[in-house]
Design a protein around this motif. Structure first.
Motif, short mmCIF file in Angstrom:
data_model
loop_
_atom_site.label_atom_id
_atom_site.label_comp_id
_atom_site.label_asym_id
_atom_site.label_seq_id
_atom_site.Cartn_x
_atom_site.Cartn_y
_atom_site.Cartn_z
N THR A 6 0.86 -1.19 0.00
CA THR A 6 0.00 0.00 0.00
C THR A 6 0.89 1.23 0.00
O THR A 6 1.79 1.36 0.83
N VAL A 8 1.67 5.56 -0.42
CA VAL A 8 1.15 6.86 -0.01
C VAL A 8 2.04 7.96 -0.60
O VAL A 8 3.25 7.76 -0.77
N ARG A 23 -2.71 10.91 -0.90
CA ARG A 23 -3.35 9.78 -1.58
C ARG A 23 -2.74 8.47 -1.10
O ARG A 23 -1.52 8.34 -0.97
N ILE A 24 -3.62 7.49 -0.84
CA ILE A 24 -3.21 6.14 -0.44
C ILE A 24 -3.84 5.16 -1.42
O ILE A 24 -5.00 5.30 -1.78
N SER A 25 -3.07 4.13 -1.86
CA SER A 25 -3.63 3.13 -2.76
C SER A 25 -3.05 1.76 -2.43
O SER A 25 -1.85 1.63 -2.16
N ALA A 29 -5.38 -0.03 2.02
CA ALA A 29 -5.58 1.42 2.11
C ALA A 29 -6.70 1.78 3.07
O ALA A 29 -6.54 2.67 3.93
N VAL A 84 -8.60 3.08 -2.90
CA VAL A 84 -7.89 4.36 -2.82
C VAL A 84 -8.55 5.24 -1.76
O VAL A 84 -9.78 5.32 -1.67
N CYS A 108 2.16 1.86 5.34
CA CYS A 108 2.28 2.34 3.96
C CYS A 108 3.74 2.44 3.54
O CYS A 108 4.64 2.47 4.37
#
Length: 465
Positions: A6, A8, A23-25, A29, A84, A108
């Motif tokens: 994950t 960031v 933004r986190i994906s 997440a 996301v 992350c």
């Protein structure tokens, strides 16, 4: 190849501002965000619907970092195709770093340049040419480059290539089928239809290849060198074009001793104007260096504006002959560059002098840089060098050097196939060239790729995109 980690990153520009977006994906997440987010409604984040926004606080062990808005995008309906989370926090650089560091501690990893868009490509949300258009869209600084990037990101270029590739692939399959029945001597692929297809593919490829000249200009701007003898008004013209006092103006010849550059957008097309040192014989060491740089800038320019003091030329036929000689030198030395001949200080001319000048120097553009008369005529003439018809017709324009190179190679292979067809070569030989053409088509959209290629493309993206 898709990383399960994950990631960031800061998705908004770095530095202080009103708000910042983090933004986190990745698969964790939502779980990671839930571990640091307390909704004001008390609802659990993992139970919320996709594409919803929630007000709450980022907290750790009772410490409140900031009040934020948190957006949820669940897979596969997100930019990357993964879960996301986007956190809109206050724009303090301290707050940004504190939240990012907290998310790193929770599991992350910092995203690499372009990694969000890379994941979108690997997850089938974008093809490769569309992914590259994202970077072009971010970098667009005028209407024309923005329009091209939007058209490519919506899949205009990809659709043209995909259609050609599909038709060629269908014929390739029939050619391969013939090879399987070589002993029966049968033809499954209609040669007349195949010839028509090759003609159509050649036409489209040549059109796309030709569009690169325009696309490259629109994307990178057109460099324009303003040259001429000292004190003819080159710096005044630059100031008039930019509508600001960018260059120093004086009656002393040789005031401009170095090149001065600035950009101007005219009807959506970017032009980069270069005010150069006046060209003359001089013993001044510094001025000589400036004149040397002038010729270097002319080499780099696509358009040359050669400027003269028309008030002097109109009274002196001998000077007119010298101008003709100078213009011929420029044309011979730079035959591929567009040339605009300007007679400045036209406000000092009589009607007879205007006629005299236009008769002796066809296509001369008379203007007064000081009074800003004739500046619009100059802008229109510069625009005439750019073929914007494709933009008005919403045709596909190629701006990417990698795409241009693949199109050239694909065209070469298609021409080999046509030669084989016209020469009645065996199907197995034609099949080799067809496969190679399909390979180059696939390179553009990403059906054919490798880690090195992807690394080179996405390394040029900004962090957070």
């Amino acid at each position: 190849m898709i990383s399960q980690e994950t990631i960031v990153a800061l998705a908004s520009p770095s530095g202080a501002g009103a708000i910042a977006v983090i933004r986190i994906s990745g698969s964790n997440a939502i779980a990671i965000a839930e571990s640091v987010f307390q909704s004001v409604s008390g609802k659990a984040l993992s139970r919320q619907k996709t594409h919803t926004i929630h007000l709450g606080h980022i907290v750790e062990d009772g410490k409140v970092y900031d009040q934020v808005l948190l957006s949820i995008f669940k897979n596969p309906h997100s930019y990357t195709g993964e879960d996301v989370i986007e956190i809109s926090c206050h724009g303090s650089t301290f707050i940004q770093q504190q939240i990012i560091q907290l998310l790193l501690r929770k599991g992350c990893r910092m995203a690499q340049a372009g990694e969000f868009t890379l994941r979108a490509f690997l997850n089938g949300k974008l093809d490769l040419s569309q992914a590259e258009a994202v970077a072009d869209l971010i970098a667009s600084d005028n209407e024309a480059s923005h329009q091209i990037a939007m058209q490519q990101m919506r899949g205009g270029f990809s659709n043209e290539i995909a259609k050609l590739r599909e038709e060629l692939l269908n014929f390739a399959s029939l050619i391969e089928l013939e090879l399987d029945f070589a002993e029966e001597d049968v033809e499954f692929a209609d040669r007349s239809q195949f010839r028509e297809l090759l003609t159509r593919i050649e036409f489209v490829l040549k059109r796309l290849i030709d569009s690169f000249a325009v696309g490259n200009v629109i994307k990178n701007g057109i460099p324009v060198a303003i040259v001429g003898e000292p004190n003819v008004g080159k710096s005044t013209l630059l100031n008039a074009l930019l509508n600001e006092e960018r260059a120093i103006v004086s009656d002393i010849a040789g005031t401009t001793r170095d090149t001065i550059e600035d950009e101007l957008v005219i009807n959506g097309i970017g032009f980069r104007f270069i005010d150069t040192a006046g060209i003359r014989e001089t013993e001044d060491v510094v001025e000589s260096i400036g004149i040397k740089k002038t010729f270097e800038k002319i080499e780099q320019a696509q358009v040359i504006i050669y400027m003269m003091d028309s008030s002097q030329l109109a009274l002196d036929d001998e000077s007119l002959k010298e101008v003709w000689i100078e213009l011929e030198k420029i044309k011979n030395q730079f035959p591929l560059k567009a040339l605009v001949v300007i007679g400045n200080k036209a406000d000092k001319l009589t009607n007879d002098q205007v006629v005299h000048l236009k008769t002796n120097i066809p296509n001369i553009l008379l203007l007064s840089a000081k009074d800003k008369q004739g500046i619009d005529d100059l802008k229109n003439q510069l625009l005439s060098f750019v073929n914007t018809g494709a933009l008005r017709n919403n045709e596909t324009i190629v701006t990417n050097t990698r795409h241009y190179d693949s199109l050239l190679k694909a065209l070469e292979e298609i021409q080999k196939v046509r030669f084989g067809l016209d020469s009645n070569l065996s199907s197995d030989l034609m099949a080799i060239d067809i496969k190679q053409a399909l390979y180059y088509f696939g390179e553009i959209t990403g059906e054919v790729t490798n880690d090195e290629l992807l690394g080179n493309i996405f390394a040029n993206f900004c962090i957070g995109k």
